[in-house]
Write a protein that holds these residues in place. Structure first.
Motif, PDB file in Angstrom:
ATOM      1  N   GLU A  63       6.095  -7.942  -0.421  1.00 18.78           N
ATOM      2  CA  GLU A  63       5.898  -7.397  -1.784  1.00 18.78           C
ATOM      3  C   GLU A  63       4.941  -6.214  -1.675  1.00 18.78           C
ATOM      4  N   TYR A  64       5.464  -5.109  -1.157  1.00 18.97           N
ATOM      5  CA  TYR A  64       4.604  -3.990  -0.778  1.00 18.97           C
ATOM      6  C   TYR A  64       4.019  -3.248  -1.980  1.00 18.97           C
ATOM      7  N   ALA A  65       4.778  -3.095  -3.037  1.00 17.94           N
ATOM      8  CA  ALA A  65       4.255  -2.374  -4.201  1.00 17.94           C
ATOM      9  C   ALA A  65       3.026  -3.080  -4.754  1.00 17.94           C
ATOM     10  N   GLU A  66       3.106  -4.405  -4.874  1.00 16.26           N
ATOM     11  CA  GLU A  66       1.968  -5.166  -5.380  1.00 16.26           C
ATOM     12  C   GLU A  66       0.787  -5.096  -4.409  1.00 16.26           C
ATOM     13  N   ALA A  67       1.095  -5.212  -3.109  1.00 15.69           N
ATOM     14  CA  ALA A  67       0.027  -5.162  -2.109  1.00 15.69           C
ATOM     15  C   ALA A  67      -0.683  -3.813  -2.130  1.00 15.69           C
ATOM     16  N   MET A  68       0.078  -2.735  -2.238  1.00 16.52           N
ATOM     17  CA  MET A  68      -0.522  -1.400  -2.231  1.00 16.52           C
ATOM     18  C   MET A  68      -1.415  -1.173  -3.448  1.00 16.52           C
ATOM     19  N   GLU A  69      -0.999  -1.683  -4.577  1.00 16.60           N
ATOM     20  CA  GLU A  69      -1.808  -1.539  -5.781  1.00 16.60           C
ATOM     21  C   GLU A  69      -3.142  -2.271  -5.620  1.00 16.60           C
ATOM     22  N   ILE A  70      -3.098  -3.462  -5.027  1.00 12.91           N
ATOM     23  CA  ILE A  70      -4.344  -4.220  -4.817  1.00 12.91           C
ATOM     24  C   ILE A  70      -5.213  -3.522  -3.775  1.00 12.91           C
TER      25      ILE A  70
ATOM     26  N   ARG B 144      -4.683  -0.858   6.222  1.00 14.59           N
ATOM     27  CA  ARG B 144      -3.431  -1.496   5.805  1.00 14.59           C
ATOM     28  C   ARG B 144      -2.705  -0.653   4.749  1.00 14.59           C
ATOM     29  N   TYR B 145      -3.466  -0.025   3.876  1.00 18.69           N
ATOM     30  CA  TYR B 145      -2.855   0.820   2.841  1.00 18.69           C
ATOM     31  C   TYR B 145      -2.111   1.999   3.485  1.00 18.69           C
ATOM     32  N   VAL B 146      -2.736   2.610   4.488  1.00 14.33           N
ATOM     33  CA  VAL B 146      -2.075   3.720   5.191  1.00 14.33           C
ATOM     34  C   VAL B 146      -0.806   3.223   5.879  1.00 14.33           C
ATOM     35  N   THR B 147      -0.877   2.049   6.491  1.00 16.95           N
ATOM     36  CA  THR B 147       0.295   1.491   7.164  1.00 16.95           C
ATOM     37  C   THR B 147       1.427   1.243   6.179  1.00 16.95           C
ATOM     38  N   LEU B 148       1.113   0.721   5.011  1.00 21.00           N
ATOM     39  CA  LEU B 148       2.156   0.476   4.010  1.00 21.00           C
ATOM     40  C   LEU B 148       2.729   1.785   3.467  1.00 21.00           C
ATOM     41  N   ARG B 149       1.924   2.804   3.386  1.00 18.17           N
ATOM     42  CA  ARG B 149       2.457   4.107   2.991  1.00 18.17           C
ATOM     43  C   ARG B 149       3.491   4.573   4.013  1.00 18.17           C
ATOM     44  N   TYR B 150       3.214   4.324   5.281  1.00 18.57           N
ATOM     45  CA  TYR B 150       4.162   4.702   6.334  1.00 18.57           C
ATOM     46  C   TYR B 150       5.457   3.909   6.202  1.00 18.57           C
ATOM     47  N   LEU B 151       5.327   2.610   6.035  1.00 17.94           N
ATOM     48  CA  LEU B 151       6.515   1.758   5.974  1.00 17.94           C
ATOM     49  C   LEU B 151       7.387   2.067   4.763  1.00 17.94           C
ATOM     50  N   THR B 152       6.768   2.297   3.634  1.00 19.74           N
ATOM     51  CA  THR B 152       7.523   2.472   2.391  1.00 19.74           C
ATOM     52  C   THR B 152       7.992   3.904   2.172  1.00 19.74           C
ATOM     53  N   GLY B 153       7.675   4.797   3.097  1.00 19.63           N
ATOM     54  CA  GLY B 153       8.129   6.175   2.943  1.00 19.63           C
ATOM     55  C   GLY B 153       7.306   6.998   1.985  1.00 19.63           C
ATOM     56  N   ASP B 154       6.086   6.554   1.696  1.00 19.61           N
ATOM     57  CA  ASP B 154       5.185   7.313   0.830  1.00 19.61           C
ATOM     58  C   ASP B 154       4.264   8.130   1.728  1.00 19.61           C
TER      59      ASP B 154
END
Length: 1001
Positions: free
Chosen positions: A631-638, A663-673
């Motif tokens: 649930e990456y969108a929720e995780a990134m917001e937190i 972790r936030y930078v990593t999720l940006r990479y994974l989600t294409g942001d």
């Protein structure tokens, strides 16, 4: 008298001035920006910025200037911003006055805004409750948070900028404290769309490899709004023009040449040489001696005043000089007038300071030891007699230390640390406490503050080191505090000391067993005692450590008992810490709803009790709970919320502040942001190189995916020494290193890099088993490509070896997924997706891959991993095109993958997709379909053909390497093989033969 300073025409700086004026013009249009001006000391940075300030002011801009000071240890946070913004407090412009009035957080920066009392009039007092991590804490919220201050500074500047353009000039950033650097980063990340220009200068030669500003510069120069100007020394001709302008009259060619050569193109050197006298033949070569020789021209009273100012460490008011110098008013006036007229001192905002920092350094270094002590003692005495205000204790501590009045310095250092903590500057607080520890034994016991012990200082140093990004020093201070425990120390105090050690050890790699031993020792001291705050905190910390050790039942008992004890004695912080562990345990048991409920409650209680570290830990684990389930969108917001809170409280480089940012930078990479340009989130002063490497590694995948080979290879080399201290850095290094080698066509090295990190991780700790799934999948993928590149050339032995390596690795991946220990009860979508990718890759070890398995991999990455899914689509298309049937499905996959690669700027993937589309005669944006199938036998590999095609287009070896993301040397090797296969002796001949044989179209 030679002309100095702003009276000199600006020489040989036309290009730099044009760029600065263009930056101001853009800001005036609402395109906010920043310019960083670097150069050696004396090269003319201040002169250039003065010219810009005058230019901007003449066009109606509000120019605010602040300077950093070299106060070294124990610097006052936000000093350049306080100086720059101080004119706002007296500005009669109603817009400015209203902007300031609406932002009470500015009170801590503006002159009239001395630190207000806390609600109820409470101040920092010793805390022996055991609830806090340090012995000094605020009982109530005393001050606005760091983020409110940052928002206030940004808000007042942008509000004024709506009325008129604003230019903020910050000089000598190489001396900036960590808080000022953080605020600068905050501003520069938010400049777009405002009539605001920020210009900063720093000494290039002072920013050495480990200088705290260096990493920040790496981050800032990557921002689209930031440009950089490197101010170089004059050339020989320019230096002569400058010296001639200095003279303001006829000068012989010999003098011009002599001064121009001896100044080595440095304007300040030339100024000082000229000011020392045109006919001075015996001047020493060293700049300090040149500077001091100028002072010989001053009267004794003027030299006395200049020496007095040099010891201040800051600008000095007239009243302070009158008291410290010992001169009467008339003598002082004449001495100051003389020093100002000779351009030694300048007047800024009613105070006196040196025209150049180098001059102050030279004068201060020339003071006699006794003279230096007396001057500092006089300044300290004056500070003690003046009303307390912002920075009072830091200044008192500085001068007391320099005057060797350690009895006065010790309590001043403790109070200065308290103020730095209130301002959200744990790094500055740490330096104050460390100085207090250094002088502790030198202060007679009877003269030490009654409410401070050495044990208190050691624990506080450990806490501040941990929260400012120095976990190794946090452990060292915690160990020292344990060693300082004597037989007369109360059990609860000893338990708190052992708990602090356990907590510090928990934040480091490879110290879990020692942490468990330390917390068990703390537990032994309070196990039989009645519930207390100390006992609750020991139990809560013990629960966290036991959970990390995999002893879940014991962790649960300790957490529940800690919560009960905390409720019984009313310590919400201890209860919050226990609830975080209970939430993590619920996540492990596969109960995310229950876990998040407990974590939210933990966060609420942590906020109520001002338990900042616990609060960040609760936020971080909430994000983990969502991330583990994809649930990456929720995780990134937190994570965003947690990052903001860490910045607000000055805990950006604490263990959880860092983890959330990484972790936030990593999720940006994974989600294409993907950001336009990666940054490093630069560390503050003194931050551990291990933590800095952890943050840097989170940006490494962007560099590889975008084909920035040189940068990626450099970072991989720099990160290698930090593997053992931070396995997360090893994991990222292994994965990105394998991907980089894959895109370069070196499949064997890709396999080797991935497997090397797998072996490293498993040798360190088997709990990293799940972390090897991605590494193993990348190794299988590379092994399949390795085998596939060998088969067309009949190299069966090499192909079979590669396939065997791939088969061995896929077995490891399957085992890791089946036996790894996830944070939650079940393996999450990320690991399942990488397993699917590994299985699809393994199907191509012996021949064409199975399209259905690649289709399954595409579907598996549909949980939000945009870039990885695009890679799977590319492989799926390859598998489809290798078999019979319509090319339509493959074209659909290629188009979808190309759209992602093109949008993200993922150069290597985009090139691979276009190459495949061209060969398959599929129309893709940016490609031309292959003209016709070849009927001749093709002796060239795909990589060799790609090289030869670009040579045919007139590319150099370097250009070919850049396009194919391989080194120039590798291009040369491929060309040598091509020429050997085609029987050619030159590049052009090889191209001609290839055209004749139909190998090129």
């Amino acid at each position: 008298m030679p002309r100095l300073g702003s009276g000199i025409p600006l020489v040989a700086r036309a290009d730099e001035m044009r760029r600065l004026r263009a930056a101001f013009a853009a800001a005036d249009r609402g395109e906010g920006g920043a310019v960083l001006v670097s150069g050696d000391a004396g090269v003319g940075k201040t002169r250039l910025l003065t010219e810009l300030s005058e230019h901007a002011a003449s066009r109606g801009a509000l120019v605010l200037t602040g300077r950093c000071l070299d106060v070294r240890e124990g610097g006052l946070p936000y000093l350049p911003f306080a100086e720059a913004l101080s004119p706002l407090s007296t500005d009669e412009d109603p817009v400015v006055a209203e902007a300031v009035r609406l932002r009470p957080a500015l009170a801590r920066l503006l002159p009239q805004g001395a630190m207000p009392p806390a609600p109820g009039g409470e101040y920092l007092v010793p805390d022996t409750s055991g609830e806090r991590d340090v012995p000094y804490r605020v009982r109530q919220e005393q001050d606005l948070g760091q983020l409110q201050l940052f928002d206030a500074v940004f808000g007042v500047l942008t509000r004024i900028a709506e009325h008129r353009p604003v230019v903020l000039v910050l000089e000598d950033l190489h001396w900036a404290d960590s808080s000022s650097r953080n605020l600068l980063s905050f501003l520069l990340n938010r400049l777009r769309g405002h009539r605001l220009l920020v210009v900063g200068s720093y000494r290039e030669e002072d920013v050495h490899r480990r200088h705290p500003l260096r990493a920040l510069l790496v981050e800032l120069v990557r921002l689209p709004v930031v440009s950089r100007i490197d101010l170089r020394p004059f050339g020989a001709a320019e230096a002569r023009v400058f010296v001639e302008a200095l003279a303001d009259g006829p000068v012989s060619p010999e003098v011009l040449t002599d001064i121009a050569e001896r100044s080595e193109g440095n304007p300040f050197f030339a100024e000082e040489l000229m000011a020392a006298g045109l006919d001075c033949e015996d001047l020493p070569a060293g700049l300090a001696e040149v500077l001091l020789s100028r002072l010989e021209r001053l009267s004794p009273q003027a030299r006395r005043v200049v020496r007095t100012v040099s010891a201040a460490g800051d600008s000095v008011a007239h009243a302070a000089l009158a008291e410290v110098s010992g001169l009467d008013e008339l003598e002082l006036d004449e001495a100051l007038r003389e020093a100002v007229q000779h351009h030694v001192l300048v007047i800024e905002r009613g105070a006196y300071t040196f025209r150049h920092a180098l001059l102050q350094e030279a004068v201060y270094a020339d003071l006699l030891p006794g003279e230096r002590v007396r001057l500092h003692a006089a300044y300290a005495g004056r500070i003690r007699r003046t009303p307390q205000g912002r920075g009072h204790d830091a200044k008192l501590a500085y001068h007391s230390l320099r005057s060797r009045d350690l009895t006065a310095a010790l309590p001043a250092l403790a109070r200065a640390a308290e103020e730095a903590e209130r301002l959200g500057a744990p790094g500055a607080a740490l330096r104050q406490i460390e100085q207090a520890l250094e002088i502790w034994d030198a202060v007679p016991e009877a003269d030490r503050p009654a409410d401070i012990t050495e044990l208190d200082l050691l624990q506080e140093a450990s806490y501040f080191a941990g929260t400012s990004g120095e976990p190794e020093r946090a452990i060292a201070y915690a160990r020292s505090s344990v060693q300082a425990l004597g037989p007369d120390v109360p059990p609860e105090t000893a338990a708190k000391t052992w708990r602090r050690l356990a907590e510090a050890l928990l934040n480091a790699e490879g110290t879990l067993d020692e942490a468990l031993g330390a917390i068990n020792r703390a537990w032994e001291l309070v196990a039989e005692r009645e519930p207390s705050k100390t006992r609750a905190w020991v139990l809560a910390t013990r629960a966290s450590i036991l959970r990390s050790a995999g002893e879940f039942e014991a962790a649960s008992w300790n957490a529940h008992t800690a919560a009960a004890d905390a409720q019984a004695v009313g310590t919400a912080g201890g209860e919050a810490a226990a609830l975080v562990t209970l939430g993590a345990l619920a996540d492990w048991a596969g109960e995310p709803v229950e876990a998040r409920k407990r974590l939210r409650e933990a966060e609420r209680k942590a906020v109520e009790s001002d338990s900042l570290n616990v609060e960040l830990r609760a936020i971080c684990y909430q994000a983990f709970s969502h991330e583990d389930l994809g649930e990456y969108a929720e995780a990134m917001e937190i994570y965003r919320r947690g990052i903001a809170r860490a910045e607000q409280t000055g805990l950006t480089w604490s263990i959880f502040g860092l983890e959330m940012r990484a972790r936030y930078v990593t999720l940006r990479y994974l989600t294409g942001d993907w950001p336009e340009m990666p940054g490093t989130n630069a560390p503050a002063r003194g931050v551990s190189s291990v933590l800095a490497a952890r943050m840097t590694s989170s940006w490494l995948p962007f560099e590889v995916a975008r084909g920035r080979v040189a940068t990626a290879e450099k970072l991989l080399e720099e990160l290698r020494p930090h593997w053992r201290a931070e396995p997360a850095t090893a994991i990222v290094s292994g994965a990105t290193g394998a991907e980089l080698a894959y895109w370069q066509g070196d499949y064997e090295q890709a396999v080797e890099r991935a497997r090397k990190v797998i072996d490293f991780l498993l040798a360190s700790d088997e709990n990293y088993l799940l972390a090897t799934v991605r590494l193993g999948a990348l190794a299988v993928e590379a092994a399949a490509a390795w085998a596939g590149s060998a088969r067309p050339h009949g190299d069966q032995e090499r192909a079979e070896h590669a396939a065997a390596v791939g088969r061995e690795t896929i077995e490891h991946v399957r085992y890791a997924v089946a036996n790894g220990r996830p944070r939650a009860q079940q393996v999450g979508p990320e690991a399942r997706a990488w397993l699917a990718r590994a299985e699809a890759s393994a199907s191509g070890l012996e021949g064409p891959a199975d399209p259905s398995l690649w289709a399954a991999a595409v579907a598996a990455f549909d949980y939000g991993a945009v870039y990885e899914q695009a890679i799977c689509r590319w492989h799926h298309a390859e598998a489809l095109l290798a078999g019979p049937g319509d090319a339509g499905p493959a074209a659909k996959e290629l188009l979808a993958a190309h759209e992602v690669a093109d949008r993200l700027g993922a150069g290597p993937l985009r090139t691979a997709i276009r190459e495949l589309a061209r060969r398959a005669r599929i129309e893709i944006p940016g490609t031309e379909p292959k003209a016709a199938p070849r009927t001749t036998i093709d002796p060239l590999t795909g990589r060799e053909r790609a090289v030869l095609e670009r040579v045919a287009l007139g590319r150099t070896n370097k250009q070919v390497g850049e396009e194919l993301y391989i080194s120039e040397k590798t291009v040369s090797v491929h060309l040598s093989r091509v020429m050997a296969k085609l029987g050619a002796s030159r590049r052009a001949e090889a191209v001609a033969i290839a055209y004749d044989r139909g190998l090129l179209t």
